[in-house]
Design a protein around this motif. Structure first.
Motif, short mmCIF file in Angstrom:
data_model
loop_
_atom_site.label_atom_id
_atom_site.label_comp_id
_atom_site.label_asym_id
_atom_site.label_seq_id
_atom_site.Cartn_x
_atom_site.Cartn_y
_atom_site.Cartn_z
N ASP A 359 0.75 -1.53 -0.08
CA ASP A 359 -0.10 0.34 -0.20
C ASP A 359 1.08 1.35 -0.12
O ASP A 359 1.74 1.22 1.05
CB ASP A 359 -1.21 -0.26 1.07
CG ASP A 359 -1.93 1.45 1.36
OD1 ASP A 359 -1.66 1.88 2.22
OD2 ASP A 359 -3.27 1.05 0.96
N GLU A 360 0.25 2.07 -0.52
CA GLU A 360 1.51 3.18 -0.99
C GLU A 360 1.35 4.18 -0.20
O GLU A 360 2.54 5.26 0.54
CB GLU A 360 0.82 3.94 -2.40
CG GLU A 360 1.12 3.02 -3.43
CD GLU A 360 1.10 4.27 -4.88
OE1 GLU A 360 0.79 5.11 -4.67
OE2 GLU A 360 0.86 3.34 -6.12
N THR A 361 0.25 4.42 0.72
CA THR A 361 0.52 4.88 2.20
C THR A 361 1.25 4.28 3.56
O THR A 361 1.86 5.41 4.03
CB THR A 361 -1.12 5.03 2.26
OG1 THR A 361 -2.58 5.46 1.51
CG2 THR A 361 -1.44 6.09 3.67
N LEU A 362 1.39 3.19 2.53
CA LEU A 362 2.24 2.90 4.22
C LEU A 362 3.15 2.88 3.50
O LEU A 362 4.25 3.41 4.96
CB LEU A 362 1.78 1.21 4.28
CG LEU A 362 2.79 0.09 4.74
CD1 LEU A 362 2.10 0.78 6.65
CD2 LEU A 362 2.46 -1.29 4.46
N LEU A 363 3.80 3.05 2.88
CA LEU A 363 4.90 3.22 2.45
C LEU A 363 5.76 4.85 2.84
O LEU A 363 6.74 5.23 3.52
CB LEU A 363 5.50 2.39 1.22
CG LEU A 363 5.66 0.87 0.88
CD1 LEU A 363 5.90 0.77 -0.84
CD2 LEU A 363 6.49 0.76 1.80
N GLN A 364 4.47 5.57 2.36
CA GLN A 364 4.92 7.00 2.56
C GLN A 364 5.04 7.55 4.29
O GLN A 364 5.21 8.13 4.46
CB GLN A 364 3.89 7.79 1.73
CG GLN A 364 3.64 8.19 0.39
CD GLN A 364 2.50 8.45 -0.45
OE1 GLN A 364 1.27 8.95 0.50
NE2 GLN A 364 2.90 8.39 -1.93
#
Length: 450
Positions: A359-364
């Protein structure tokens, strides 16, 4: 009474025959759609491949040269992956190490000849300095015009039983330029071994992939590999489950291997299922979202390592952590970044031979670019970050894809895609399969309907 016994006997015979037929039809169906009789998962070990492991491709493409425009895709889920990599890597290494190299920069069209070949495909750029280190070559021996050559694909062409010399082609992203490498040395024996292996693979797998340049003449000049619509792919549903840390003992068990002396560890809880463990040299944070963040407070300065040495240090550290982890996923190197103080290596997970995108949000939120990343400074790992989770899989709920990438391409009427890949995207913990289309650095996704 005797008649009843006869009828009962016939009933059971018929029932057993029906069950046997049903089982046979089910096995035939599975084999037809997934090639499971020839595509089996195996466990990778560093001894099977080049010692660095960073030249292992995301997938390989094998061509027999017998059917123009038809190839076999060899992923990590295919039983032939190990054999294909061993045979092709041996020819590559021996050719580059042979001396008397003839290096030219040519076009992609000039490198194509329709004969046998094995291609390594990567998600991000590699360069000749990395290849030199993996093969134990002198740095700069493969430079072009005084600079390392970046490539997205390695094409290994054996002689194919012809009077042509084996060749290595390193292809830039976008397939604009190719570094073509040959030698005058006799490599007949090694080349013939790869010849036979490629023919064996293509015979067994049946060339179920189409080369886009032939399947869509006039629309694609690049060579992408599209699965034949008559031989659809399958998906096994799965989801991720964050591994909770409910108390200090569980957290210490997960973090202890990062420390030399567990008796010096100080623990502190900073949120629900989130802990920080520290001593005078290392700090490890375990978050409720499954992120492991390990930072070394000090590293030796003044030590400059080559990329090969730095990668070996990173890999040893990564494998040590993965050994205690329940996650049954593979991983692949997605990117390498050189910094003023060292190197950062980025990996992502793979499942069923397909890349997994967190999930991109998790990485950001955690300032990460990939699911696993290691920064090496000096001669030690300075920072290690990884998304840690468990997998819940539904092996008995196999689904058949309804929309192939060929159908989507026909709908979009798009030209010149750089890469087409099936990838898993994690959405609310569920792994959802998408077709990922890349064009000049931009990506587009189409959900793969099942």
């Amino acid at each position: 009474m005797k008649r009843v016994k006869v009828l009962n006997f016939l009933y059971w015979i018929v029932l057993l025959l029906l069950l046997a037929m049903a089982a046979w039809q089910f096995i035939t169906f599975i084999n037809t759609w997934t090639l499971m009789d020839r595509e089996q998962t195996y466990t990778r070990t560093s001894q099977e491949y080049d010692s660095s492991e960073w030249m292992q491709p995301l997938y390989m493409v094998a061509s027999s040269g017998r059917r123009q425009g038809r190839v076999s895709l060899v992923t990590t889920q295919t039983a032939f992956y190990q054999e294909a990599y061993d045979a092709s890597w041996k020819l590559l290494r021996e050719l580059l190490s042979a001396g008397s190299l003839q290096i030219d920069c040519i076009t992609y069209a000039e490198a194509e000849d329709g004969n046998l070949f094995c291609r390594y495909a990567y998600e991000s750029d590699r360069n000749t300095r990395m290849l030199e280190a993996a093969c134990g070559l002198t740095e700069g021996i493969l430079d072009w015009e005084g600079e390392p050559f970046s490539f997205r694909e390695i094409r290994i062409r054996p002689s194919g039983g012809l009077r042509t010399s084996p060749a290595i082609c390193l292809t830039e992203a976008g397939q604009s330029r190719v570094l073509h490498i040959q030698t005058d040395m006799d490599l007949t024996e090694i080349s013939d071994t790869l010849d036979q292996k490629l023919l064996e693979i293509c015979d067994a797998l049946g060339d179920p992939y189409l080369d886009s340049a032939y399947a869509f003449p006039g629309r694609f000049t690049t060579h992408l590999y599209l699965r034949d619509q008559d031989k659809p792919e399958t998906v096994t549903p799965w989801r991720v489950r964050t591994i909770p840390i409910t108390d200090q003992a569980e957290g210490l068990s997960a973090a202890a291997h990062f420390f030399d002396y567990t008796e010096l560890i100080h623990a502190e809880k900073y949120g629900e299922d989130s802990w920080i463990f520290t001593d005078d040299r290392v700090s490890v944070r375990l978050s409720a979202t499954g992120i492991v963040d390990c930072v070394r407070t000090s590293v030796p300065t003044g030590t400059t390592l080559g990329i090969g040495e730095a990668y070996e240090i990173a890999m040893e550290y990564l494998k040590r952590d993965l050994r205690i982890d329940p996650t049954p996923l593979e991983y692949y190197l997605s990117q390498v970044e050189q910094t003023p103080k060292g190197y950062v290596f980025y990996w992502n997970y793979m499942k069923d031979g397909r890349p997994v995108q967190p999930d991109e949000t998790l990485l950001q939120e955690n300032d990460m670019k990939s699911a696993l990343q290691i920064e090496v400074r000096g001669s030690q790992v300075y920072r290690y970050r990884r998304w840690r989770f468990d997998v819940e899989s539904s092996e008995i709920r196999i689904r058949v894809l309804q929309n192939s990438e060929i159908r989507i391409i026909n709908e979009w009427k798009a030209l010149e895609w750089d890469q087409i890949l099936p990838v898993y995207r994690i959405e609310n913990g569920e792994a959802v399969l998408y077709w990922q289309f890349s064009y000049k650095g931009r990506k587009r996704y189409e959900r793969a309907a099942t």
